[in-house]
Write a protein that holds these residues in place. Structure first.
Motif, PDB file in Angstrom:
ATOM      1  N   ALA A   1      46.024  46.827  35.480  1.00 59.03           N
ATOM      2  CA  ALA A   1      44.614  46.432  35.523  1.00 59.03           C
ATOM      3  C   ALA A   1      43.725  47.618  35.893  1.00 59.03           C
ATOM      4  O   ALA A   1      42.647  47.794  35.321  1.00 59.03           O
ATOM      5  CB  ALA A   1      44.413  45.289  36.516  1.00 59.03           C
TER       6      ALA A   1
ATOM      7  N   CYS B   1      43.597  50.110  32.859  1.00 62.97           N
ATOM      8  CA  CYS B   1      42.829  49.510  31.752  1.00 62.97           C
ATOM      9  C   CYS B   1      41.354  49.401  32.116  1.00 62.97           C
ATOM     10  O   CYS B   1      40.489  49.546  31.251  1.00 62.97           O
ATOM     11  CB  CYS B   1      43.390  48.144  31.383  1.00 62.97           C
ATOM     12  SG  CYS B   1      44.941  48.243  30.486  1.00 62.97           S
TER      13      CYS B   1
ATOM     14  N   HIS C   1      41.099  44.686  31.556  1.00 58.81           N
ATOM     15  CA  HIS C   1      41.567  44.520  32.929  1.00 58.81           C
ATOM     16  C   HIS C   1      41.337  43.102  33.439  1.00 58.81           C
ATOM     17  O   HIS C   1      42.117  42.590  34.232  1.00 58.81           O
ATOM     18  CB  HIS C   1      40.916  45.552  33.857  1.00 58.81           C
ATOM     19  CG  HIS C   1      39.431  45.471  33.943  1.00 58.81           C
ATOM     20  ND1 HIS C   1      38.597  45.794  32.886  1.00 58.81           N
ATOM     21  CD2 HIS C   1      38.623  45.116  34.960  1.00 58.81           C
ATOM     22  CE1 HIS C   1      37.338  45.633  33.264  1.00 58.81           C
ATOM     23  NE2 HIS C   1      37.323  45.222  34.511  1.00 58.81           N
TER      24      HIS C   1
ATOM     25  N   GLY D   1      38.249  49.398  38.061  1.00 59.51           N
ATOM     26  CA  GLY D   1      39.546  50.057  37.956  1.00 59.51           C
ATOM     27  C   GLY D   1      39.835  50.931  39.155  1.00 59.51           C
ATOM     28  O   GLY D   1      40.946  50.923  39.701  1.00 59.51           O
TER      29      GLY D   1
END
Length: 145
Positions: A63, A66, A76, A122
């Motif tokens: 996650a 991404c 994510h 992120g």
């Protein structure tokens, strides 16, 4: 000064007294006997003995990366199971592309909005500990920031 050793009440692993959670099974060391009464927790802890990650922490790296690399597409969010939020980010990004094409590039800043959100999220995912990540995004289902 001697280091305090705390034995986990669930799996018996010896942990340094400064730790809040067992490094082997993830059980809270503040209440070492609370999980012994729940057979489901005991079964999960036995399954994850041997240094395995906390359940749900395996999504953290995917996650996070991404979010940083594909943030505008909302990938994510889909990895964490937040379909509605993922569709929102993807929709804003696709609408931004259409507006950018129609306005010959003037609408480009609209493309940056979901990308910046993904980048920030992120980084947040990757900077949290595994336990914080699981508590915040897997158990408590916090969809944004």
């Amino acid at each position: 000064m001697a280091t305090k050793i705390v034995k986990c009440g669930s799996c018996g692993t010896e942990n340094i007294g400064l730790e809040n959670f067992c490094r082997n099974c993830g059980t809270s060391l503040d209440a070492p006997f609370q999980n012994q009464q729940n057979p489901q927790n005991q079964q999960m802890q036995q399954q994850y003995q041997g240094g395995a990650q906390i359940p749900g922490a395996d999504k953290k790296l995917a996650a996070g990366l991404c979010g940083i690399l594909l943030g505008g597409f909302g990938v994510h969010k889909f990895i964490l199971g937040y379909q509605q939020e993922g569709v929102i980010l993807l929709s804003v990004y696709l609408i931004g592309i259409v507006i950018t094409i129609i306005t010959c590039g003037i609408g480009t800043p609209i493309l940056l909005i979901p990308s910046i959100i993904g980048l920030i999220e992120g980084i947040m995912y990757l900077t949290k500990s595994d336990q914080e990540f699981v508590d915040t995004y897997i158990k408590n289902k916090k969809p944004w920031f």
